[in-house]
Design a protein around this motif. Structure first.
Motif, PDB file in Angstrom:
ATOM      1  N   GLY A   1       0.842  -1.050  -0.068  1.00  0.00           N
ATOM      2  CA  GLY A   1       0.025   0.050   0.000  1.00  0.00           C
ATOM      3  C   GLY A   1       0.860   1.202  -0.108  1.00  0.00           C
ATOM      4  O   GLY A   1       2.124   1.058   0.120  1.00  0.00           O
ATOM      5  N   MET A   2       0.036   2.327   0.189  1.00  0.00           N
ATOM      6  CA  MET A   2       0.972   3.894   0.198  1.00  0.00           C
ATOM      7  C   MET A   2       0.096   4.268   1.233  1.00  0.00           C
ATOM      8  O   MET A   2      -0.970   4.926   1.205  1.00  0.00           O
ATOM      9  CB  MET A   2       0.791   4.462  -1.032  1.00  0.00           C
ATOM     10  N   ALA A   3       0.755   4.964   2.204  1.00  0.00           N
ATOM     11  CA  ALA A   3       0.304   5.780   3.472  1.00  0.00           C
ATOM     12  C   ALA A   3       0.918   7.184   2.899  1.00  0.00           C
ATOM     13  O   ALA A   3       2.044   7.477   2.711  1.00  0.00           O
ATOM     14  CB  ALA A   3       0.616   5.337   4.812  1.00  0.00           C
ATOM     15  N   VAL A   4      -0.241   8.212   3.370  1.00  0.00           N
ATOM     16  CA  VAL A   4       0.216   9.519   3.186  1.00  0.00           C
ATOM     17  C   VAL A   4       0.016  10.186   4.612  1.00  0.00           C
ATOM     18  O   VAL A   4      -1.311  10.099   5.321  1.00  0.00           O
ATOM     19  CB  VAL A   4      -0.434  10.375   2.225  1.00  0.00           C
ATOM     20  N   THR A   5       0.835  10.704   5.249  1.00  0.00           N
ATOM     21  CA  THR A   5       0.669  11.332   6.467  1.00  0.00           C
ATOM     22  C   THR A   5       0.736  13.302   6.453  1.00  0.00           C
ATOM     23  O   THR A   5       1.936  13.471   5.604  1.00  0.00           O
ATOM     24  CB  THR A   5       1.553  10.992   7.717  1.00  0.00           C
ATOM     25  N   TYR A   6      -0.102  13.806   6.992  1.00  0.00           N
ATOM     26  CA  TYR A   6       0.160  15.266   6.970  1.00  0.00           C
ATOM     27  C   TYR A   6      -0.513  16.276   7.996  1.00  0.00           C
ATOM     28  O   TYR A   6      -1.272  15.398   8.482  1.00  0.00           O
ATOM     29  CB  TYR A   6      -0.397  15.606   5.365  1.00  0.00           C
ATOM     30  N   ASN A   7      -0.267  17.489   8.162  1.00  0.00           N
ATOM     31  CA  ASN A   7      -0.732  18.258   9.046  1.00  0.00           C
ATOM     32  C   ASN A   7      -1.846  19.140   8.742  1.00  0.00           C
ATOM     33  O   ASN A   7      -1.589  19.725   7.515  1.00  0.00           O
ATOM     34  CB  ASN A   7       0.474  19.220   9.297  1.00  0.00           C
ATOM     35  N   VAL A   8      -2.989  18.788   9.372  1.00  0.00           N
ATOM     36  CA  VAL A   8      -4.226  19.501   8.917  1.00  0.00           C
ATOM     37  C   VAL A   8      -4.289  21.075   9.094  1.00  0.00           C
ATOM     38  O   VAL A   8      -5.235  21.497   8.722  1.00  0.00           O
ATOM     39  CB  VAL A   8      -5.468  18.750   9.414  1.00  0.00           C
ATOM     40  N   SER A   9      -3.315  21.506   9.997  1.00  0.00           N
ATOM     41  CA  SER A   9      -3.513  22.666  10.377  1.00  0.00           C
ATOM     42  C   SER A   9      -3.388  23.625   9.082  1.00  0.00           C
ATOM     43  O   SER A   9      -3.782  24.838   9.124  1.00  0.00           O
ATOM     44  CB  SER A   9      -2.650  22.968  11.350  1.00  0.00           C
ATOM     45  N   LYS A  10      -2.493  23.169   8.100  1.00  0.00           N
ATOM     46  CA  LYS A  10      -2.184  23.928   6.874  1.00  0.00           C
ATOM     47  C   LYS A  10      -2.779  23.461   5.806  1.00  0.00           C
ATOM     48  O   LYS A  10      -2.909  24.010   4.763  1.00  0.00           O
ATOM     49  CB  LYS A  10      -0.727  23.991   6.745  1.00  0.00           C
ATOM     50  N   LEU A  11      -3.217  21.748   5.871  1.00  0.00           N
ATOM     51  CA  LEU A  11      -3.648  21.403   4.917  1.00  0.00           C
ATOM     52  C   LEU A  11      -5.254  20.633   5.229  1.00  0.00           C
ATOM     53  O   LEU A  11      -5.051  19.397   5.505  1.00  0.00           O
ATOM     54  CB  LEU A  11      -2.889  20.089   4.073  1.00  0.00           C
TER      55      LEU A  11
END
Length: 391
Positions: A288-298
């Motif tokens: 699979g492929m996981a994407v982690t990011y910060n929701v305060s800016k995205l």
């Protein structure tokens, strides 16, 4: 200057790259965590002629970065599994051959085949025309077809960290000057790649921007029975066509001739640090492929579902964004543009983690479950007012 030429079967055609063994961006670094290597070169021939490429090799993962195409990540390979997709175009396409501002506003699609491409910076959504029918904002903006300069590599032997750094300027006299400084970070022996972007307004007056990360996965991860897992807080179909599959919005079928794209808009749950994770996994949960990011800016997430025939581009997109990809004027009315004061910088962070075995998939799946275990999930069966234009 010594040059070597190799052929890579990253796409359905053989991509010829002339590697420059003497380039300062071609290095091998011994770290405490293992050897990490980079290679610098250019594509030769066809629509790709002159496109600059930098390969980052952590020992367990190879990442192909395209500075000529806005620091996009073209392909990624980990433990023998390729992560990317087969676009109908023969990419990578040199930006000079992509008619971004052709009258329909859809010229961007003539260069689209990357694993990760940025959409923005002035606008990132649907094309928009003025009352006279003239194109004002093209599909997905300009940043993906602008070349980076000031390329450099920084590394730390103790930690095994290496960063490829490039800067892309989107500017127009009297209107804008936005500088994107992108750092792509990897570590020796690691499968994860970090995307660390800083956008600075270099004019003396405030500016507004939008940014969307178009992260695209096809075969072999995408297959009949593949699933997208995400900690949904709220989700709605973009249009009536997408609403017709709301019961299976995150489930993917086999390639289908004539399939028309479906799109879903969402907000995701996050932890106390404002981080969230989503992933696409294969039916057997082996990759699979996981994407982690910060929701305060995205703060917004888009799923692009395009399970068309393989020859037509069998792919799905996981898209963290500052906004939904409607026309810019509508998004501005909904207060979904980012304002940057003179000299101010807006920062955006995300990471990609290729999952190459069942254990890695299960660990990510558990993480997603924990993020959403206390959520009151809202799934709209029809397009949501304020999210989709024209309602």
């Amino acid at each position: 200057m010594t040059e070597t030429t190799t052929h890579r079967s990253w796409n359905r055609r053989e991509a010829e790259i002339k590697w420059d063994d003497k380039s300062p961006l071609t290095i091998s670094v011994e770290t405490r965590e293992g050897v990490i290597e980079t290679r610098h070169g250019r594509f030769v021939g066809g629509a790709a002629d002159g496109v600059e490429v930098v390969e980052l090799d952590t020992g367990v993962m190879r990442v192909m970065v395209l500075p000529t195409r806005g620091m996009a990540i073209w392909k990624l390979e980990s433990e023998g599994v390729r992560f990317g997709w087969d676009s109908p175009i023969s990419g990578p396409v040199h930006p000079s051959l992509v008619p971004t501002f052709e009258p329909s506003g859809l010229g961007w699609l003539e260069g689209f085949d990357e694993l990760v491409v940025r959409c923005g910076l002035e606008s990132n959504g649907a094309p928009e025309h003025n009352e006279q029918g003239q194109l004002v904002y093209p599909l997905h903006g300009r940043i993906g077809n602008l070349a980076a300069d000031s390329l450099s590599i920084e590394y730390d032997e103790a930690s095994g960290r290496l960063e490829l750094i490039g800067e892309v300027i989107e500017a127009r006299l009297f209107f804008k000057r936005l500088r994107l400084k992108s750092r792509l970070r990897v570590h020796a022996g690691s499968h994860r790649v970090y995307v660390m972007d800083d956008v600075t307004n270099e004019l003396s007056t405030p500016s507004t921007m939008q940014l969307l990360y178009h992260i695209n996965i096809g075969l072999p991860v995408l297959e009949n029975g593949a699933v997208l897992e995400a900690p949904i807080e709220e989700l709605a179909p973009k249009n009536d066509l997408s609403a017709g599959e709301i019961g299976s919005w995150n489930q993917f079928g086999e390639p289908e001739v004539g399939y028309q794209e479906r799109v879903y808009f969402a907000k995701l749950c996050h932890d106390d640090s404002n981080e969230t994770t989503t992933m696409i996994r294969s039916k057997d949960r082996a990759r699979g492929m996981a994407v982690t990011y910060n929701v305060s800016k995205l703060p917004h997430f888009i799923l692009w579902k395009n399970t068309a025939a393989e020859s037509d581009g069998y792919v799905i997109g996981m898209e963290p964004a500052t906004n939904f990809p409607n026309r810019r004027s509508f998004e501005s009315e909904q207060d979904r543009v980012v304002t940057i004061e003179p000299g101010e910088t807006a920062s955006f962070r995300l990471s990609l983690l290729p999952l190459i075995n069942e254990k890695a998939v299960e660990k990510t799946s558990q993480r997603i479950k924990e993020l959403s275990e206390h959520a009151s999930v809202v799934i709209h069966e029809q397009p949501r007012q304020g999210w989709t234009e024209g309602l």
